[in-house]
Design a protein around this motif. Structure first.
Motif, PDB file in Angstrom:
ATOM      1  N   ARG A   1     -30.083   7.420  -4.683  1.00 16.17           N
ATOM      2  CA  ARG A   1     -31.210   8.350  -4.677  1.00 16.17           C
ATOM      3  C   ARG A   1     -31.282   9.188  -3.403  1.00 16.17           C
ATOM      4  NH1 ARG A   1     -35.977   5.948  -8.481  1.00 16.17           N
ATOM      5  NH2 ARG A   1     -34.649   4.626  -9.775  1.00 16.17           N
TER       6      ARG A   1
ATOM      7  N   VAL B   1     -32.405  -0.136 -15.809  1.00 14.01           N
ATOM      8  CA  VAL B   1     -32.529  -0.262 -14.361  1.00 14.01           C
ATOM      9  C   VAL B   1     -31.394  -1.137 -13.855  1.00 14.01           C
ATOM     10  CG1 VAL B   1     -35.007   0.047 -14.381  1.00 14.01           C
ATOM     11  CG2 VAL B   1     -34.056  -2.258 -14.610  1.00 14.01           C
ATOM     12  N   GLY B   2     -31.176  -1.120 -12.567  1.00 11.24           N
ATOM     13  CA  GLY B   2     -30.124  -1.951 -11.994  1.00 11.24           C
ATOM     14  C   GLY B   2     -29.375  -1.193 -10.923  1.00 11.24           C
TER      15      GLY B   2
ATOM     16  N   GLU C   1     -27.452   1.600  -9.379  1.00  9.49           N
ATOM     17  CA  GLU C   1     -27.449   3.013  -9.738  1.00  9.49           C
ATOM     18  C   GLU C   1     -26.211   3.718  -9.208  1.00  9.49           C
ATOM     19  OE1 GLU C   1     -31.145   5.113  -9.050  1.00  9.49           O
ATOM     20  OE2 GLU C   1     -32.192   3.193  -8.838  1.00  9.49           O
TER      21      GLU C   1
ATOM     22  N   MET D   1     -36.360  11.970  -8.810  1.00 10.09           N
ATOM     23  CA  MET D   1     -35.814  10.626  -8.638  1.00 10.09           C
ATOM     24  C   MET D   1     -35.328  10.366  -7.212  1.00 10.09           C
ATOM     25  SD  MET D   1     -36.413   9.312 -11.480  1.00 10.09           S
ATOM     26  CE  MET D   1     -35.659   7.753 -11.053  1.00 10.09           C
TER      27      MET D   1
ATOM     28  N   SER E   1     -25.580  -6.357 -14.382  1.00 11.82           N
ATOM     29  CA  SER E   1     -26.175  -5.027 -14.382  1.00 11.82           C
ATOM     30  C   SER E   1     -25.419  -4.072 -15.299  1.00 11.82           C
ATOM     31  CB  SER E   1     -26.200  -4.468 -12.957  1.00 11.82           C
ATOM     32  OG  SER E   1     -26.709  -3.162 -12.915  1.00 11.82           O
TER      33      SER E   1
ATOM     34  N   LEU F   1     -27.147   4.253 -16.055  1.00  8.26           N
ATOM     35  CA  LEU F   1     -28.212   3.776 -15.180  1.00  8.26           C
ATOM     36  C   LEU F   1     -28.791   4.873 -14.301  1.00  8.26           C
ATOM     37  CD1 LEU F   1     -26.631   0.436 -13.991  1.00  8.26           C
ATOM     38  CD2 LEU F   1     -28.288   0.756 -15.795  1.00  8.26           C
ATOM     39  N   CYS F   2     -28.280   6.086 -14.453  1.00 13.26           N
ATOM     40  CA  CYS F   2     -28.880   7.167 -13.675  1.00 13.26           C
ATOM     41  C   CYS F   2     -30.221   7.562 -14.243  1.00 13.26           C
ATOM     42  CB  CYS F   2     -27.948   8.369 -13.559  1.00 13.26           C
ATOM     43  SG  CYS F   2     -26.957   8.727 -14.956  1.00 13.26           S
ATOM     44  N   ILE F   3     -30.761   6.797 -15.170  1.00 16.05           N
ATOM     45  CA  ILE F   3     -32.146   6.853 -15.623  1.00 16.05           C
ATOM     46  C   ILE F   3     -32.457   8.189 -16.287  1.00 16.05           C
ATOM     47  CG2 ILE F   3     -34.533   6.411 -14.964  1.00 16.05           C
ATOM     48  CD1 ILE F   3     -33.478   4.790 -12.613  1.00 16.05           C
TER      49      ILE F   3
ATOM     50  N   THR G   1     -33.304  -9.020 -11.257  1.00 14.09           N
ATOM     51  CA  THR G   1     -33.941  -8.224 -10.220  1.00 14.09           C
ATOM     52  C   THR G   1     -34.330  -9.089  -9.031  1.00 14.09           C
ATOM     53  OG1 THR G   1     -34.786  -6.678 -11.876  1.00 14.09           O
ATOM     54  CG2 THR G   1     -35.831  -6.640  -9.711  1.00 14.09           C
TER      55      THR G   1
END
Length: 554
Positions: free
Chosen positions: A251, A267-268, A270, A301, A370, A383-385, A430
Motif C-alpha cells: 500500500r 485479505v492476506g 498483498e 487503498m 494466504s 488479493l489486491c482487493i 490473521t
C-alpha cells in the motif's frame, strides 16, 4: 472454445506483435541459435549505431534524464535507441508482450518540441525517461493478457493509476514485458507468448513473475521497468538476470487499474508494485517520484507515506547477516557471494550482526494459507482487493474459458490442490501472522538494525521449470510486509565447485544437488537481498545505495 482454438489465438497474437518489429532492427537469428550468453549481441550485431550503443549501454536512468535535460541527447534519440535495443532483446529472449515503439517515438518528439518552444518551463522529474511495463499494467490500445488466452485481444481503454502518474512526470512507455500464466511462478512461460529466456544463459530460467522485465533490463533494452511482487516476483527476476530490484511495502505504490487474475475481496498477503533497474539510485529515484506524487489522493487503498528527504546516520551501519533460511542450504556460488559481501562490508567499517531467522516453517505455512483461502480458485494476486477488474471470475475460469492447458511451472507449484479455508481458519491466520510479525519486529529492534542482508534464493537462476514453489528467501518478507531490494554482485565462477553437503535433510538435498558445478550454470548472476523494516522504504533505498557503493568499490 476448441482445444485448437487457443493455439490459433496465440499464433495470431504473436504474429501481430512480431509484425511491429521494424525490418531495420531485425536480426539474422541463424547466427545466434547456438549461443547461450546473449548479452553482447546488441553491441555486436551491427544494428545499433555507436551513439545508440553509448546511450543504452553507459548511462542509468538518472544520467539519461540529466543529459536529456541539458540537451546532450534529445528524447527522440534516447527513446529510439531503447526501442531498437528492446527489439533486439525481444528476438533473442522473447521478453516482450506488447510493442508500441511508434507511439513512444512520437511522444518523444512532442517532449522535445515542448522543451524547445518553452525553454523556461520546468521539466517534469522523469523527463523523457523510457520505462518498460510488466504486462499486467494497463496502457490504452494494448492488451494486458497476464498470460491467459482469454485476455488476448481485450484492449485496455485507460492507464493504470501508477502509469498515468509516471506519464505526467515525463516518462515514455514503449513496451510491455513477459510474465507467467497466473503470475504465480518463477518461470515466465505462458500459452499466449511462450517462454522468456535468460540472456545470461538461455538454459536457465529468467525468473517470474516479472521475468520479461528482468531479461529486458539485463539486455539493456530498458534502464527502468515496473514489476509486481507478492512472493518474490520483482526480486526473483532481478536475481536471475543480475539487475537491481526494489519491492516496496504494501500500500505504498498504487495497483489500481492493474489487471489481476482473480476476484476482489480477499485479505492476506498483498501484492506490491515496484521498479527494476540498472542501478540502485534509479530505483530510489522511481520510489521518490512515486511517493512525492501522493497517489493516495487517487487511490484510497494507499497509506499516506511521504518521501521525507532522509539521510543516513553519522555512524557505522548495523547490518544483520542471514546465511540461509534454515530450510535450504545455499549452493556454492551463493555461499561464496555471501562470504565476499560480508568481508567487503566489514572492511568498510559496517557492523555485521549474525542472525538466525525464526519460525520460517510457520511463516511459509501462513503464506501458502494466504494464497489458497478459497481453494486456489483465485490467484493470490487477486488479493489486491479493489483492483481486480473481473470480480465475477477466477483463475480456473480464465484457463477453462479458452481451453488452454496449465503450463508446467504452474502445475509444479501445487497451489491448485490446496483446499478452501473457513472463516474461522482465516481469522486464526490473521492472528498468527500478527504474532509472527511481532517476533520479527522484536528481532529487528533488539539488534538495532539498519537493514539485513541474505541471499534472495539458495541458488542462482536454476534450470528452466525447476524453481517450483521454493520462495521462502523472498516470500518471508512479503508475509512480514518488509521492503526488500536486490543488488547484483557477480556471477558463477570456475571455483564454485560442490564442496559441502546439504544441511537440512532430504528435501533440502534434492534442491541442493541440482547444482552440479559451474559449467552448466555458467554466467549465472549472483546477487544479494537487502531487507528493511516495514514502511521504511525510503530509508532502505538509502541503505541500498550505500551498500552498493561499498560493494562496487575496488
Amino acid at each position: 472454445m476448441s482445444n485448437s482454438g487457443w493455439q490459433e489465438i496465440a499464433t495470431k497474437k504473436q504474429a501481430e506483435r512480431d509484425a511491429l518489429l521494424p525490418s531495420k532492427w531485425r536480426l539474422d537469428m541463424s547466427k545466434y541459435q547456438s549461443r547461450n550468453n546473449l548479452l553482447t549481441v546488441p553491441i555486436d550485431c551491427g544494428i545499433l549505431s555507436d551513439k545508440q550503443i553509448d546511450i543504452t549501454s553507459n548511462y542509468d536512468a538518472v544520467d539519461l534524464i540529466a543529459r536529456m535535460r541539458d540537451g546532450t541527447f534529445s528524447v527522440e534519440e534516447v527513446v529510439t535507441a531503447f526501442c531498437a535495443r528492446a527489439a533486439i532483446a525481444q528476438q533473442l529472449t522473447n521478453c516482450l508482450t506488447e510493442i508500441f515503439f511508434d507511439e513512444a517515438i512520437e511522444r518523444a518528439r512532442q517532449l522535445d518540441h515542448e522543451k524547445a518552444t518553452n525553454p523556461d518551463k520546468p521539466l517534469p522529474k522523469l523527463f523523457g525517461l523510457p520505462i518498460s511495463l510488466k504486462d499486467s499494467f494497463m496502457v490504452p490500445g494494448t492488451d494486458a493478457t497476464i498470460g491467459f488466452i482469454c485476455f488476448a485481444n481485450d484492449k485496455s481503454t485507460k492507464y493504470s493509476v501508477l502509469c498515468e502518474m509516471l506519464l505526467e512526470q515525463g516518462a515514455v512507455f514503449y513496451c510491455k514485458t513477459a510474465i507467467p500464466q497466473t503470475l504465480m511462478t518463477a518461470d515466465s512461460d505462458n500459452n499466449v507468448f511462450g517462454r522468456c529466456l535468460n540472456p545470461h544463459n538461455t538454459s536457465l530460467t529468467a525468473g517470474g513473475s516479472s521475468g520479461g522485465e528482468g531479461a529486458l533490463i539485463a539486455m539493456r533494452g530498458s534502464v527502468v521497468g515496473i514489476g509486481t511482487d507478492i512472493a518474490g516476483s520483482i526480486r526473483i527476476p532481478a536475481h536471475c538476470n543480475g539487475t537491481y530490484g526494489f519491492k516496496p511495502s504494501a500500500r505504498v505504490v498504487s495497483l489500481q487499474g492493474k489487471r489481476s487474475p482473480g476476484r476482489a475481496g480477499l485479505v492476506g498477503v498483498e501484492p506490491v508494485a515496484g521498479p527494476l533497474a540498472t542501478s540502485a539510485r534509479a530505483n530510489a529515484l522511481i520510489m521518490q517520484v512515486i511517493l512525492e506524487a501522493e497517489l493516495w489522493k487517487r487511490d484510497s487503498m494507499l497509506n499516506h507515506i511521504f518521501w521525507r528527504g532522509l539521510t543516513l546516520p553519522n555512524r557505522p551501519l548495523k547490518i544483520g547477516v542471514v546465511e540461509d533460511d534454515g530450510q535450504n542450504t545455499p549452493t556454492p556460488p551463493m555461499r561464496r557471494m555471501m562470504r565476499d559481501v560480508s568481508q567487503k562490508l566489514m572492511n568498510a567499517g559496517v557492523e555485521l550482526i549474525p542472525l538466525k531467522l525464526t519460525e520460517v516453517d510457520k511463516a511459509m505455512d501462513l503464506l501458502w494459507f494466504s494464497f489458497s483461502m478459497d481453494g486456489m480458485k483465485v490467484s493470490p494476486l487477486s488479493l489486491c482487493i479493489v483492483y481486480d477488474i473481473h470480480p465475477s471470475q477466477d483463475t480456473v475460469d480464465y484457463i477453462n474459458q479458452s481451453g488452454e492447458p496449465m503450463v508446467n511451472s504452474v502445475r509444479q507449484t501445487g497451489l491448485v490442490a490446496l483446499p478452501a479455508k473457513s472463516i474461522h481458519e482465516i481469522l486464526d491466520f490473521t492472528v498468527a501472522r500478527i504474532g509472527t510479525q511481532e517476533k520479527y519486529r522484536d528481532m529487528w529492534l533488539s539488534n538495532g538494525l539498519d537493514a539485513l542482508i541474505m541471499p534472495p534464493a539458495p541458488f542462482t537462476a536454476p534450470k528452466i521449470d525447476t524453481w517450483g514453489g521454493l520462495a521462502a528467501y523472498t516470500a518471508l518478507w512479503n508475509l512480514m510486509d518488509y521492503p526488500a531490494a536486490i543488488v547484483p554482485i557477480g556471477q558463477v565462477n570456475p571455483d564454485d565447485r560442490v564442496d559441502e553437503a546439504a544441511k537440512y535433510g532430504a528435501k533440502d538435498a534434492k534442491v541442493y544437488n541440482r547444482y552440479s558445478g559451474p559449467e552448466q550454470f555458467a554466467d549465472a548472476p549472483t546477487t544479494i537481498q537487502v531487507v528493511g523494516m516495514k514502511q521504511e522504504d525510503e530509508y532502505l533505498a538509502l541503505v541500498v545505495e550505500k551498500l552498493d557503493a561499498i560493494l562496487k568499490s575496488r
